[in-house]
Scaffold this motif. Structure first.
Motif, mmCIF file in Angstrom:
data_model
loop_
_atom_site.group_PDB
_atom_site.id
_atom_site.type_symbol
_atom_site.label_atom_id
_atom_site.label_comp_id
_atom_site.label_asym_id
_atom_site.label_seq_id
_atom_site.Cartn_x
_atom_site.Cartn_y
_atom_site.Cartn_z
ATOM 1 N N GLU A 170 0.834 -1.206 0.000
ATOM 2 C CA GLU A 170 0.000 0.000 0.000
ATOM 3 C C GLU A 170 0.867 1.253 0.000
ATOM 4 O O GLU A 170 2.007 1.244 0.447
ATOM 5 C CB GLU A 170 -0.909 0.015 1.236
ATOM 6 C CG GLU A 170 -1.955 -1.085 1.224
ATOM 7 C CD GLU A 170 -2.864 -1.047 2.427
ATOM 8 O OE1 GLU A 170 -3.986 -1.579 2.326
ATOM 9 O OE2 GLU A 170 -2.468 -0.494 3.484
ATOM 10 N N THR A 171 0.268 2.347 -0.488
ATOM 11 C CA THR A 171 0.907 3.660 -0.390
ATOM 12 C C THR A 171 0.205 4.424 0.727
ATOM 13 O O THR A 171 -1.017 4.580 0.707
ATOM 14 C CB THR A 171 0.803 4.438 -1.713
ATOM 15 O OG1 THR A 171 1.510 3.704 -2.723
ATOM 16 C CG2 THR A 171 1.419 5.828 -1.590
ATOM 17 N N LYS B 81 -0.103 7.907 2.901
ATOM 18 C CA LYS B 81 0.182 9.341 2.862
ATOM 19 C C LYS B 81 -0.471 10.009 4.062
ATOM 20 O O LYS B 81 -1.637 9.735 4.373
ATOM 21 C CB LYS B 81 -0.344 9.949 1.564
ATOM 22 C CG LYS B 81 0.035 11.417 1.386
ATOM 23 C CD LYS B 81 -0.324 11.918 0.013
ATOM 24 C CE LYS B 81 0.197 13.332 -0.195
ATOM 25 N NZ LYS B 81 -0.065 13.819 -1.562
ATOM 26 N N ASN C 177 -3.551 4.351 -0.415
ATOM 27 C CA ASN C 177 -3.745 4.255 -1.872
ATOM 28 C C ASN C 177 -4.674 5.364 -2.376
ATOM 29 O O ASN C 177 -5.541 5.145 -3.223
ATOM 30 C CB ASN C 177 -4.301 2.886 -2.273
ATOM 31 C CG ASN C 177 -3.334 1.766 -1.951
ATOM 32 O OD1 ASN C 177 -2.121 1.959 -1.918
ATOM 33 N ND2 ASN C 177 -3.856 0.581 -1.706
ATOM 34 N N ASP D 37 4.772 10.261 2.408
ATOM 35 C CA ASP D 37 4.194 9.522 1.295
ATOM 36 C C ASP D 37 5.111 8.334 1.033
ATOM 37 O O ASP D 37 6.200 8.498 0.490
ATOM 38 C CB ASP D 37 4.121 10.445 0.071
ATOM 39 C CG ASP D 37 3.236 9.884 -1.014
ATOM 40 O OD1 ASP D 37 3.032 8.653 -1.028
ATOM 41 O OD2 ASP D 37 2.745 10.659 -1.846
ATOM 42 N N VAL D 38 4.703 7.146 1.441
ATOM 43 C CA VAL D 38 5.593 5.995 1.327
ATOM 44 C C VAL D 38 4.832 4.793 0.776
ATOM 45 O O VAL D 38 3.692 4.536 1.156
ATOM 46 C CB VAL D 38 6.231 5.652 2.703
ATOM 47 C CG1 VAL D 38 5.186 5.336 3.740
ATOM 48 C CG2 VAL D 38 7.215 4.505 2.592
ATOM 49 N N THR D 39 5.466 4.108 -0.166
ATOM 50 C CA THR D 39 4.910 2.867 -0.690
ATOM 51 C C THR D 39 5.620 1.716 0.000
ATOM 52 O O THR D 39 6.850 1.622 -0.011
ATOM 53 C CB THR D 39 5.085 2.774 -2.216
ATOM 54 O OG1 THR D 39 4.371 3.869 -2.822
ATOM 55 C CG2 THR D 39 4.518 1.467 -2.750
#
Length: 197
Positions: A113-114, A116, A125, A147-149
């Motif tokens: 997942e992303t 934020k 997401n 903001d990290v995936t």
């Protein structure tokens, strides 16, 4: 003569019977000893290392869910059989080189997942995450993890007391291998004893 033979036979039978009783007694004692040895190993080695573990909360990062000095029971089996779920409260080792330091936080972002954090909101997401675990609005959104995936075995974790928590905003995502278990129960203080949701 016959009488003597009968007596000898009876004596032999009694001797065999006594021997059987003695063997049965020895077997019974050995079985009982083996059971108690297993019980001791199970209670003092298998249970704390592979099933349940007791932890004590230090600090205020999980208030109002958990408070300093709360004593918790963590179970380890469910993550052997499955994966952590969103909003699980977990115990993990934040710095693998320091084996004795553990954090307790809540899982927010799952592998792939992303995540934020923007204007006190959390987006997964691109969609707003509906949750009310945060104690108060976030003042520190945590650069550079705004903001990290997440990788295939990474999790994004936050403390419920987000303005007083060292979590994935600061230390980054945590890997699955760092997770020690899921917090399931508070056992102290007695007035707050119960299941952790």
């Amino acid at each position: 003569m016959k009488e003597q033979e009968n007596m000898q036979e009876e004596s032999k039978e009694e001797s065999v019977e006594e021997e059987k009783k003695e063997k049965s007694k020895v077997w019974s004692i050995a079985s009982e000893a083996a059971f108690y040895i297993f019980l001791v190993v199970f209670c003092f080695y298998i249970v704390p290392n592979y099933i349940f573990h007791k932890n004590t909360v230090e600090g205020h990062s999980m208030e109002p869910t958990l408070y300093e000095a709360d004593q918790l029971i963590t179970e380890k089996v469910s993550y052997e059989l499955g994966k952590p779920k969103r909003f699980d409260v977990i115990i993990f080792n934040p710095f693998e080189e320091i084996e004795t330091e553990f954090y307790v936080k809540r899982v927010i972002g799952l592998p792939g997942e992303t995540v934020k954090v923007q204007d006190d909101n959390i987006y997964i997401n691109g969609e707003l995450l509906e949750e009310d675990y945060g104690k108060e609005p976030m003042l520190d959104r945590g650069d550079p993890y705004l903001d990290v995936t997440l990788g295939e075995d990474e999790y994004f974790v936050l403390g419920d007391n987000r303005n007083y928590s060292s979590d994935s905003r600061e230390i980054g995502p945590i890997h699955e291998r760092q997770i020690e278990g899921k917090v399931i129960l508070r056992i102290w203080p007695f007035k707050s004893m119960g299941v952790i949701h």
